[in-house]
Design a protein around this motif. Structure first.
Motif, PDB file in Angstrom:
ATOM      1  N   LEU A 132     -56.645  67.231-105.828  1.00 47.17           N
ATOM      2  CA  LEU A 132     -56.396  66.317-104.715  1.00 47.17           C
ATOM      3  C   LEU A 132     -54.998  65.694-104.746  1.00 47.17           C
ATOM      4  N   PHE A 133     -54.486  65.472-105.955  1.00 50.24           N
ATOM      5  CA  PHE A 133     -53.184  64.809-106.080  1.00 50.24           C
ATOM      6  C   PHE A 133     -52.251  65.586-107.007  1.00 50.24           C
ATOM      7  N   PRO A 134     -51.997  66.857-106.694  1.00 52.23           N
ATOM      8  CA  PRO A 134     -51.173  67.679-107.595  1.00 52.23           C
ATOM      9  C   PRO A 134     -49.766  67.132-107.734  1.00 52.23           C
ATOM     10  N   GLY A 135     -49.285  67.149-108.975  1.00 46.95           N
ATOM     11  CA  GLY A 135     -47.922  66.745-109.249  1.00 46.95           C
ATOM     12  C   GLY A 135     -47.687  65.253-109.336  1.00 46.95           C
ATOM     13  N   LEU A 136     -48.710  64.438-109.084  1.00 49.13           N
ATOM     14  CA  LEU A 136     -48.511  62.988-109.072  1.00 49.13           C
ATOM     15  C   LEU A 136     -48.742  62.347-110.437  1.00 49.13           C
ATOM     16  N   GLY A 137     -49.209  63.108-111.408  1.00 53.70           N
ATOM     17  CA  GLY A 137     -49.343  62.601-112.756  1.00 53.70           C
ATOM     18  C   GLY A 137     -50.230  61.376-112.860  1.00 53.70           C
ATOM     19  N   TRP A 138     -49.732  60.357-113.568  1.00 57.11           N
ATOM     20  CA  TRP A 138     -50.524  59.150-113.805  1.00 57.11           C
ATOM     21  C   TRP A 138     -50.836  58.421-112.504  1.00 57.11           C
ATOM     22  N   PHE A 139     -49.942  58.495-111.526  1.00 58.40           N
ATOM     23  CA  PHE A 139     -50.227  57.879-110.226  1.00 58.40           C
ATOM     24  C   PHE A 139     -51.385  58.605-109.535  1.00 58.40           C
ATOM     25  N   GLY A 140     -51.429  59.921-109.692  1.00 64.21           N
ATOM     26  CA  GLY A 140     -52.542  60.686-109.133  1.00 64.21           C
ATOM     27  C   GLY A 140     -53.851  60.343-109.813  1.00 64.21           C
ATOM     28  N   LEU A 141     -53.778  60.102-111.122  1.00 67.18           N
ATOM     29  CA  LEU A 141     -54.985  59.717-111.861  1.00 67.18           C
ATOM     30  C   LEU A 141     -55.497  58.360-111.379  1.00 67.18           C
ATOM     31  N   ILE A 142     -54.589  57.423-111.156  1.00 66.97           N
ATOM     32  CA  ILE A 142     -54.973  56.103-110.651  1.00 66.97           C
ATOM     33  C   ILE A 142     -55.562  56.221-109.247  1.00 66.97           C
ATOM     34  N   ALA A 143     -54.936  57.060-108.417  1.00 66.33           N
ATOM     35  CA  ALA A 143     -55.453  57.261-107.057  1.00 66.33           C
ATOM     36  C   ALA A 143     -56.854  57.858-107.093  1.00 66.33           C
ATOM     37  N   MET A 144     -57.084  58.771-108.016  1.00 63.89           N
ATOM     38  CA  MET A 144     -58.402  59.387-108.148  1.00 63.89           C
ATOM     39  C   MET A 144     -59.425  58.360-108.607  1.00 63.89           C
ATOM     40  N   ALA A 145     -59.032  57.497-109.531  1.00 63.89           N
ATOM     41  CA  ALA A 145     -59.935  56.456-110.021  1.00 63.89           C
ATOM     42  C   ALA A 145     -60.350  55.524-108.888  1.00 63.89           C
ATOM     43  N   HIS A 146     -59.402  55.140-108.048  1.00 66.26           N
ATOM     44  CA  HIS A 146     -59.724  54.279-106.907  1.00 66.26           C
ATOM     45  C   HIS A 146     -60.618  55.004-105.905  1.00 66.26           C
ATOM     46  N   THR A 147     -60.371  56.284-105.754  1.00 67.12           N
ATOM     47  CA  THR A 147     -61.201  57.077-104.835  1.00 67.12           C
ATOM     48  C   THR A 147     -62.651  57.110-105.290  1.00 67.12           C
ATOM     49  N   LEU A 148     -62.859  57.371-106.561  1.00 66.80           N
ATOM     50  CA  LEU A 148     -64.223  57.425-107.091  1.00 66.80           C
ATOM     51  C   LEU A 148     -64.928  56.083-106.938  1.00 66.80           C
ATOM     52  N   SER A 149     -64.217  54.998-107.192  1.00 63.17           N
ATOM     53  CA  SER A 149     -64.822  53.672-107.032  1.00 63.17           C
ATOM     54  C   SER A 149     -65.143  53.390-105.573  1.00 63.17           C
ATOM     55  N   ALA A 150     -64.243  53.796-104.670  1.00 65.88           N
ATOM     56  CA  ALA A 150     -64.474  53.564-103.245  1.00 65.88           C
ATOM     57  C   ALA A 150     -65.680  54.355-102.733  1.00 65.88           C
ATOM     58  N   MET A 151     -65.978  55.480-103.382  1.00 67.92           N
ATOM     59  CA  MET A 151     -67.118  56.293-102.975  1.00 67.92           C
ATOM     60  C   MET A 151     -68.456  55.634-103.303  1.00 67.92           C
ATOM     61  N   THR A 152     -68.430  54.520-104.027  1.00 67.41           N
ATOM     62  CA  THR A 152     -69.670  53.800-104.338  1.00 67.41           C
ATOM     63  C   THR A 152     -69.933  52.672-103.347  1.00 67.41           C
ATOM     64  N   THR A 153     -69.048  52.485-102.377  1.00 67.68           N
ATOM     65  CA  THR A 153     -69.195  51.411-101.400  1.00 67.68           C
ATOM     66  C   THR A 153     -69.757  51.960-100.091  1.00 67.68           C
ATOM     67  N   ARG A 154     -70.055  51.050 -99.166  1.00 72.49           N
ATOM     68  CA  ARG A 154     -70.585  51.474 -97.869  1.00 72.49           C
ATOM     69  C   ARG A 154     -69.531  52.161 -97.003  1.00 72.49           C
ATOM     70  N   ALA A 155     -68.304  52.084 -97.442  1.00 69.34           N
ATOM     71  CA  ALA A 155     -67.222  52.754 -96.721  1.00 69.34           C
ATOM     72  C   ALA A 155     -67.058  54.203 -97.162  1.00 69.34           C
ATOM     73  N   TRP A 156     -68.013  54.701 -97.952  1.00 67.76           N
ATOM     74  CA  TRP A 156     -67.855  56.047 -98.516  1.00 67.76           C
ATOM     75  C   TRP A 156     -67.683  57.151 -97.472  1.00 67.76           C
TER      76      TRP A 156
END
Length: 379
Positions: A132-156
């Motif tokens: 999903l976030f190729p080449g973004l390194g640690w920023f991509g990892l942070i973005a992925m972490a926020h994505t996974l957390s957001a998927m647990t909300t009603r806004a999923w």
């Protein structure tokens, strides 16, 4: 019916995401949603169990081949392996909505990423960051972490649509991580009758012939699979160093180093000038290799040196099982290696997708950090 649907959906997500195709990994993004909206803790545990068992479905067959046993042992270890994953996700589930769920899921994936729970932290959805976030390194990892957390909300549903759009964009011009110029990984196909069998003289000669062919084709840095050298002895070293004296190549190969307590699973660097240890495996396969309750097994260097210098280049070494985990990769990437070297010995995996999943995971991590990748497996 809702509970059955959540459990069935989780199994489907696990089976799709971890089918061995790197571009299928983003399907795992749906797992946090199925977990979060479980009606109670029991169903949340069953959702986690279904996901993990589906993702690791090749394990029973692999275990039965490795131990030359019937499927009962494989099924027992398959269920045992899921225990920590299910435990963590069951205990952290909450009926509270909003930030409570998001925070608890973040804690769940983090716990399954680092030791001690991360030692059996397979099938972690965070691995989809590389697609999903190729080449973004640690920023991509942070973005992925926020994505996974957001998927647990009603806004999923909205988050899922955004992720779907990102996936469509990133996969449309997906570029497979490649080895650097002059590097090559050589796959082999040697069969073993038992886990105690190692490469013998004949196999070393056959592997050496493959190296010589690669050298003639212009390769300079050659990577061989895990355990390609067998048990490392002065005789093995003499054989390889002498054979490489007339070749302008450096070889990275797996070997077993015997000690009084057990053995180390290592990568060796060998050239016509000599040989040295590049890397000692941090997390060998629990039970089959690493047996902390007994002597004679593989040593785990969990917090050991996470990089090595091969042919003058800093590499992130990942031996077999380590490719399924999060901790070894992130620990290595802190040091900004120039190449990821992923090796394995999958003789025991049969017709399962275990090796394909390992390779897909390695490709995803290499893509996330924009680092060249060299893969070498014995299958």
């Amino acid at each position: 019916m809702i509970s059955i649907g959540l459990v069935a959906g989780s199994a489907t997500v696990g089976a799709i995401a971890w089918n061995g195709a790197v571009l299928a990994l983003p399907a795992a993004v749906l797992f946090p949603t199925l977990w979060a909206f479980a009606p109670n803790r029991l169903v949340a545990g069953l959702v986690a169990l279904a996901y993990f068992l589906a993702a690791s479905r090749g394990l029973p067959v692999g275990v039965s081949i490795f131990y030359a046993s019937d499927m009962r042992l494989g099924l027992a270890l398959w269920l045992a392996a899921s225990f920590l994953f299910v435990l963590v996700h069951s205990m952290l589930w909450t009926s509270k909505s909003g930030w409570h769920r998001s925070l608890r899921y973040a804690l769940a994936w983090i716990l399954m990423s680092v030791p001690p729970f991360g030692i059996i932290g397979w099938a972690n959805p965070i691995a989809a960051a590389g697609v999903l976030f190729p080449g973004l390194g640690w920023f991509g990892l942070i973005a992925m972490a926020h994505t996974l957390s957001a998927m647990t909300t009603r806004a999923w549903p909205i988050v899922a649509l955004v992720i779907g759009a990102i996936f469509a964009w990133s996969s449309s011009d997906w570029i497979e991580p490649r080895p650097p110029e002059g590097w090559i990984g050589i796959d082999t196909h040697f069969n073993y009758a038992s886990p105690g069998q190692h490469a013998d003289y004949a196999q070393n000669l056959a592997t050496l012939a493959l190296v010589q062919d690669a050298a003639k084709a212009g390769a300079k840095n050659i990577v061989l699979p895990e355990s390609a050298f067998g048990i490392w002895t002065p005789t093995t070293e003499h054989l390889w160093v002498r054979a490489l004296q007339d070749l302008d190549v450096t070889v990275n190969g797996g070997a077993i180093l015997i000690s009084a307590e057990g053995y180390d699973n290592v990568m060796m660097e060998v050239s016509g000038k000599g040989a040295q240890i590049l890397y000692r495996e941090r997390i060998p396969v629990p039970v089959s290799m690493w047996q902390p309750w007994a002597s004679g097994g593989a040593t785990a260097h969990i917090f050991g040196k996470p990089t090595g210098r091969f042919a003058g280049t800093l590499i992130a070494p990942l031996i077999c099982y380590e490719q399924l985990l999060v901790w070894p990769v992130l620990q290595s990437m802190i040091y900004k290696p120039s190449v990821i070297v992923a090796t394995g010995n999958g003789w025991w995996t049969g017709d399962t997708n275990i090796v394909a999943i390992q390779k897909a995971s390695a490709r995803a991590w290499a893509s996330l950090f924009g680092v060249p990748l060299v893969i070498a497996f014995n299958t």
